[in-house]
Write an enzyme that holds these catalytic residues in place. Structure first.
Site: not given
Ligand code: AP5
Length: 219
Positions: A13, A88, A128, A161, A172
């Site tokens: 994402k 979410r 990552r 991270r 997660r």
């Molecule tokens: P990446 O693009 O980083 O993936 P992502 O989907 O953004 O993953 P996240 O782990 O950031 O999502 P998340 O939803 O768990 O975390 P968030 O920060 O929102 O890609 C991942 C890896 O794959 C990278 O190395 C990339 O290079 C590689 N890649 C990408 N595309 C590829 C492809 N096509 N082929 C090969 N490799 C590829 O949330 C973190 C925490 O914050 C949550 O756990 C929660 O505690 C809190 N939080 C955030 N938002 C909320 C909310 N709305 N409500 C409550 N708590 C929240």
């Protein structure tokens, strides 16, 4: 363009949102990045969020809804935005609906749901590396930096991270299945859902994403 990006941790994402936001000239609003920044700065928000994030749980709805209310209502988002990681939960989605309705402006254009097999998510998360200074995201195999351990954009030191440790990753993914996956049906019923199969390369997924968001919704 007003978009929501949905999908499990590691699906890509953030990677796709960064790219599309740059091309469209609109902000990427990532609740995860906002919360990580707050934790790093040691703000009251960060202190409140840290325990939840470290254990892979969601931060309470009222906290993230407050963050989004402030951002989406601001001038920076007037031309559009990509919500990356929000909503979410169904409660967050309902709060967003109310917010947009109250503002009287346009609603969400598309909700993009990214999907890849479970094993790919684990590989993507374990490889990552990210730059805490400029938020650039890399992958040791699929998108490595030119110089090992250093960000191509700003030269900062790349880190893994804290929540990408295997035990937190499993938590997660379970939280996603229980609390966030129901949003797929929520938005499908509203005719907003666009599904993007994301197992292909970053460039190929980006082409699929562009095609999905540029196709008008059936009336
Ligand atoms: P990446 O693009 O980083 O993936 P992502 O989907 O953004 O993953 P996240 O782990 O950031 O999502 P998340 O939803 O768990 O975390 P968030 O920060 O929102 O890609 C991942 C890896 O794959 C990278 O190395 C990339 O290079 C590689 N890649 C990408 N595309 C590829 C492809 N096509 N082929 C090969 N490799 C590829 O949330 C973190 C925490 O914050 C949550 O756990 C929660 O505690 C809190 N939080 C955030 N938002 C909320 C909310 N709305 N409500 C409550 N708590 C929240």
């Amino acid at each position: 363009m007003r978009l929501i990006f949905l999908g499990p941790p590691g699906v890509g994402k953030g990677t796709q949102a960064q790219r599309l936001a740059a091309e469209e000239g609109i902000p990427q609003v990532s609740t995860g990045e906002i919360l990580r920044h707050a934790v790093k700065q040691g703000t009251p928000l960060g202190k409140q969020a840290q325990g939840f994030m470290d254990t892979g749980k969601l931060v309470p709805d009222e906290v993230v809804i407050g963050i989004i209310r402030e951002r989406v209502g601001g001038a920076e988002c007037a031309r559009g935005y990509i919500l990356d990681g929000f909503p979410r939960t169904v409660a967050q989605a309902e709060a967003l609906d109310q917010m947009l309705c109250k503002n009287g402006g346009p609603g969400i254009d598309h909700v993009v749901s990214f999907e890849v097999p479970h094993a790919d998510l684990i590989r993507r998360l374990s490889g990552r590396r990210s730059c805490p200074a400029c938020q650039a995201v890399y992958h040791l195999e699929h998108a490595p930096p030119k110089r090992e351990g250093r960000c191509d954009k700003c030269g900062g030191a790349l880190v893994q991270r804290d929540d990408d440790k295997p035990e937190t990753v499993e938590a997660r993914l379970t939280v996603y299945d229980r609390q966030t996956r129901p949003l797929i049906e929520y938005y499908e019923k509203r005719g907003l859902l666009r599904c993007v199969e994301a197992s292909a390369s970053i460039d190929q997924v980006y082409e699929r994403l562009r095609a999905a968001v540029r196709t008008p919704r059936p009336t």
